[in-house]
Enzyme design. Structure first.
Site, PDB file in Angstrom:
ATOM      1  N   LYS A 188      54.115  21.318  17.226  1.00  0.00           N
ATOM      2  CA  LYS A 188      52.699  21.734  17.256  1.00  0.00           C
ATOM      3  C   LYS A 188      52.380  22.543  16.012  1.00  0.00           C
ATOM      4  O   LYS A 188      53.273  23.147  15.376  1.00  0.00           O
ATOM      5  CB  LYS A 188      52.384  22.550  18.520  1.00  0.00           C
ATOM      6  CG  LYS A 188      53.180  23.864  18.695  1.00  0.00           C
ATOM      7  CD  LYS A 188      52.549  25.072  18.052  1.00  0.00           C
ATOM      8  CE  LYS A 188      53.421  26.318  18.253  1.00  0.00           C
ATOM      9  NZ  LYS A 188      53.066  27.442  17.413  1.00  0.00           N
ATOM     10  N   PRO A 222      61.694  21.815  12.068  1.00  0.00           N
ATOM     11  CA  PRO A 222      62.423  22.986  11.567  1.00  0.00           C
ATOM     12  C   PRO A 222      62.548  24.083  12.636  1.00  0.00           C
ATOM     13  O   PRO A 222      61.662  24.228  13.475  1.00  0.00           O
ATOM     14  CB  PRO A 222      61.546  23.464  10.402  1.00  0.00           C
ATOM     15  CG  PRO A 222      60.665  22.322  10.046  1.00  0.00           C
ATOM     16  CD  PRO A 222      60.515  21.477  11.268  1.00  0.00           C
ATOM     17  N   VAL A 223      63.676  24.806  12.567  1.00  0.00           N
ATOM     18  CA  VAL A 223      63.980  25.838  13.564  1.00  0.00           C
ATOM     19  C   VAL A 223      63.404  27.181  13.094  1.00  0.00           C
ATOM     20  O   VAL A 223      63.401  27.469  11.889  1.00  0.00           O
ATOM     21  CB  VAL A 223      65.524  25.926  13.725  1.00  0.00           C
ATOM     22  CG1 VAL A 223      65.917  27.040  14.689  1.00  0.00           C
ATOM     23  CG2 VAL A 223      66.075  24.590  14.211  1.00  0.00           C
ATOM     24  N   GLY A 256      57.720  28.364  13.583  1.00  0.00           N
ATOM     25  CA  GLY A 256      56.350  28.491  14.086  1.00  0.00           C
ATOM     26  C   GLY A 256      55.761  27.164  14.514  1.00  0.00           C
ATOM     27  O   GLY A 256      54.546  27.039  14.673  1.00  0.00           O
ATOM     28  N   GLY A 312      59.328  24.160  18.100  1.00  0.00           N
ATOM     29  CA  GLY A 312      60.427  23.193  18.276  1.00  0.00           C
ATOM     30  C   GLY A 312      61.231  23.425  19.552  1.00  0.00           C
ATOM     31  O   GLY A 312      61.389  22.512  20.368  1.00  0.00           O
ATOM     32  N   GLY A 313      61.713  24.637  19.751  1.00  0.00           N
ATOM     33  CA  GLY A 313      62.519  24.957  20.941  1.00  0.00           C
ATOM     34  C   GLY A 313      61.701  24.778  22.215  1.00  0.00           C
ATOM     35  O   GLY A 313      62.179  24.208  23.207  1.00  0.00           O
ATOM     36  N   SER A 314      60.449  25.240  22.182  1.00  0.00           N
ATOM     37  CA  SER A 314      59.570  25.116  23.360  1.00  0.00           C
ATOM     38  C   SER A 314      59.326  23.652  23.674  1.00  0.00           C
ATOM     39  O   SER A 314      59.288  23.243  24.833  1.00  0.00           O
ATOM     40  CB  SER A 314      58.208  25.770  23.086  1.00  0.00           C
ATOM     41  OG  SER A 314      58.383  27.120  22.755  1.00  0.00           O
ATOM     42  N   SER A 315      59.139  22.856  22.632  1.00  0.00           N
ATOM     43  CA  SER A 315      58.859  21.446  22.833  1.00  0.00           C
ATOM     44  C   SER A 315      60.083  20.717  23.401  1.00  0.00           C
ATOM     45  O   SER A 315      59.942  19.824  24.241  1.00  0.00           O
ATOM     46  CB  SER A 315      58.422  20.824  21.504  1.00  0.00           C
ATOM     47  OG  SER A 315      57.900  19.554  21.740  1.00  0.00           O
ATOM     48  N   ASP A 366      54.928  29.028  24.788  1.00  0.00           N
ATOM     49  CA  ASP A 366      54.347  27.779  24.268  1.00  0.00           C
ATOM     50  C   ASP A 366      54.720  26.563  25.119  1.00  0.00           C
ATOM     51  O   ASP A 366      54.227  25.467  24.877  1.00  0.00           O
ATOM     52  CB  ASP A 366      54.841  27.514  22.832  1.00  0.00           C
ATOM     53  CG  ASP A 366      54.116  28.395  21.816  1.00  0.00           C
ATOM     54  OD1 ASP A 366      53.031  28.912  22.131  1.00  0.00           O
ATOM     55  OD2 ASP A 366      54.658  28.546  20.703  1.00  0.00           O
TER      56      ASP A 366
HETATM   57  O1  C5P Z   1      57.451  33.662  25.393  1.00  0.00           O
HETATM   58  P1  C5P Z   1      58.408  33.568  24.250  1.00  0.00           P
HETATM   59  O2  C5P Z   1      59.838  33.732  24.681  1.00  0.00           O
HETATM   60  O3  C5P Z   1      58.219  32.345  23.421  1.00  0.00           O
HETATM   61  O4  C5P Z   1      58.071  34.790  23.302  1.00  0.00           O
HETATM   62  C1  C5P Z   1      58.951  35.290  22.341  1.00  0.00           C
HETATM   63  C2  C5P Z   1      58.528  36.697  21.982  1.00  0.00           C
HETATM   64  O5  C5P Z   1      57.247  36.677  21.348  1.00  0.00           O
HETATM   65  C3  C5P Z   1      58.346  37.621  23.170  1.00  0.00           C
HETATM   66  O6  C5P Z   1      59.552  38.260  23.478  1.00  0.00           O
HETATM   67  C4  C5P Z   1      57.312  38.599  22.645  1.00  0.00           C
HETATM   68  O7  C5P Z   1      57.947  39.572  21.829  1.00  0.00           O
HETATM   69  C5  C5P Z   1      56.465  37.777  21.733  1.00  0.00           C
HETATM   70  N1  C5P Z   1      55.226  37.281  22.371  1.00  0.00           N
HETATM   71  C6  C5P Z   1      54.179  38.151  22.616  1.00  0.00           C
HETATM   72  N2  C5P Z   1      53.036  37.682  23.204  1.00  0.00           N
HETATM   73  C7  C5P Z   1      52.906  36.376  23.505  1.00  0.00           C
HETATM   74  C8  C5P Z   1      53.944  35.464  23.230  1.00  0.00           C
HETATM   75  C9  C5P Z   1      55.095  35.955  22.663  1.00  0.00           C
HETATM   76  O8  C5P Z   1      54.274  39.344  22.331  1.00  0.00           O
HETATM   77  N3  C5P Z   1      51.775  35.937  24.046  1.00  0.00           N
END
Ligand code: C5P
Length: 286
Positions: free
Chosen positions: A12, A97-98, A101, A104-107, A138
């Protein structure tokens, strides 16, 4: 018959990314227009019947154990569906790419949820997205993808009119960014410039590609260290010089994307940037 299934996990881009508040739970409220692009990891799931979870990836520094989001997704799926875990082998061929942004991991996690639900059919889409939310912010978006407004932590999703056909050049600078680190650097009261979300939504409604492209913007860019902003500025300049209608960073970065109406202009930027950057792609929206 033990099942075997191959699924594409699409990357994305954030056409916009705004952070509106810090929440009491430590997360942030976001407002983002997300777009799926034709760049994908290939995920192959194979039921083994031996009760063991095995992950294989072609990227040596990715976790190949229970910490990989694909493994987390599979375990959470069987828990939520109240089904016995049969044992799975998950093969991940990375192209996205890892730590870039691009989700990738979420997808990858979302693709595992989709594949398992196609096989077992135990959860509704809403339930699948709730499982996704427990894996990463994500993941709910990545389950369906497309052109979407995502709010809250990223789990409140509103489908938008599709982005008019266009080309993307995607280029990851030579450094990586940890999402939690960049969130910890962000001060919501220090955000001086925000994306025009209402404007980009209106442009999407009108099918106005230039209007969309003029409004791509990400609040995280201004929180990067000056040295890193310089590298982004170089990539931006190449993209604009070649005719990009808009350029922005995706997610918590550092990947930059340029949006183009004309294939030839995108091709020109791609040819220049790929000589300088290993992670450089020429693609389209899905
Ligand atoms: O949800 P996810 O594990 O992808 O988020 C990784 C980090 O990004 C969270 O630990 C948090 O520090 C930050 N985050 C946030 N607010 C969000 C999404 C992510 O602060 N809406």
């Amino acid at each position: 018959m033990p099942f075997s299934k191959t699924e594409r996990a699409f990357a994305k881009l954030n056409l916009t990314l705004d952070v509106t508040a810090r929440r009491p739970d430590g997360y942030h409220d976001l407002c983002m227009v997300m777009q799926t692009v034709e760049l994908w990891d290939t995920i192959t799931l194979r039921e083994t019947g031996n009760g063991v979870m095995r992950i294989h990836t072609d990227v040596p520094y990715l976790p190949d154990d229970h910490k990989n989001l694909a493994a987390v997704a599979a375990m959470r799926y069987f828990e939520a569906a109240a089904l016995p875990f049969p044992g799975l082998e998950i093969q991940i061929q990375k192209q996205i790419p890892v730590c870039a942004g691009m989700g990738g991991g979420s997808s990858d996690g979302a693709a595992v949820l989709r594949a398992l639900n196609a096989q077992y059919g135990a959860l509704s889409l809403r339930q699948l997205q709730q499982v996704g939310e427990s894996i990463g912010s994500d993941v709910p978006y990545c389950i369906c993808g497309g052109t979407v407004l995502a709010e809250g932590k990223g789990e409140r999703l509103r489908p938008l009119p599709s982005l008019p056909p266009c080309f993307f050049v995607i280029c990851k600078p030579k450094f990586s960014i940890s999402t939690p680190t960049l969130f910890s650097k962000l001060r919501v009261d220090k955000i001086r410039c925000r994306p025009d979300t209402a404007g980009i939504l209106a442009a999407l409604e009108a099918g106005d590609l230039e209007g969309v492209a003029r409004r791509v913007y990400n609040v995280f860019e201004s929180f990067l260290e000056p040295k890193r902003q310089e590298e982004l500025a170089h990539i931006r300049a190449v993209m604009i010089d070649s005719g990009a209608l808009g350029v922005s960073m995706s997610g918590t970065g550092p990947t930059m994307f340029g949006l183009y109406a004309a294939r030839q202009e995108a091709e020109t930027a791609f040819q220049i940037l790929k000589k300088q950057y290993a992670d450089c792609f020429f693609t389209r929206s899905v």
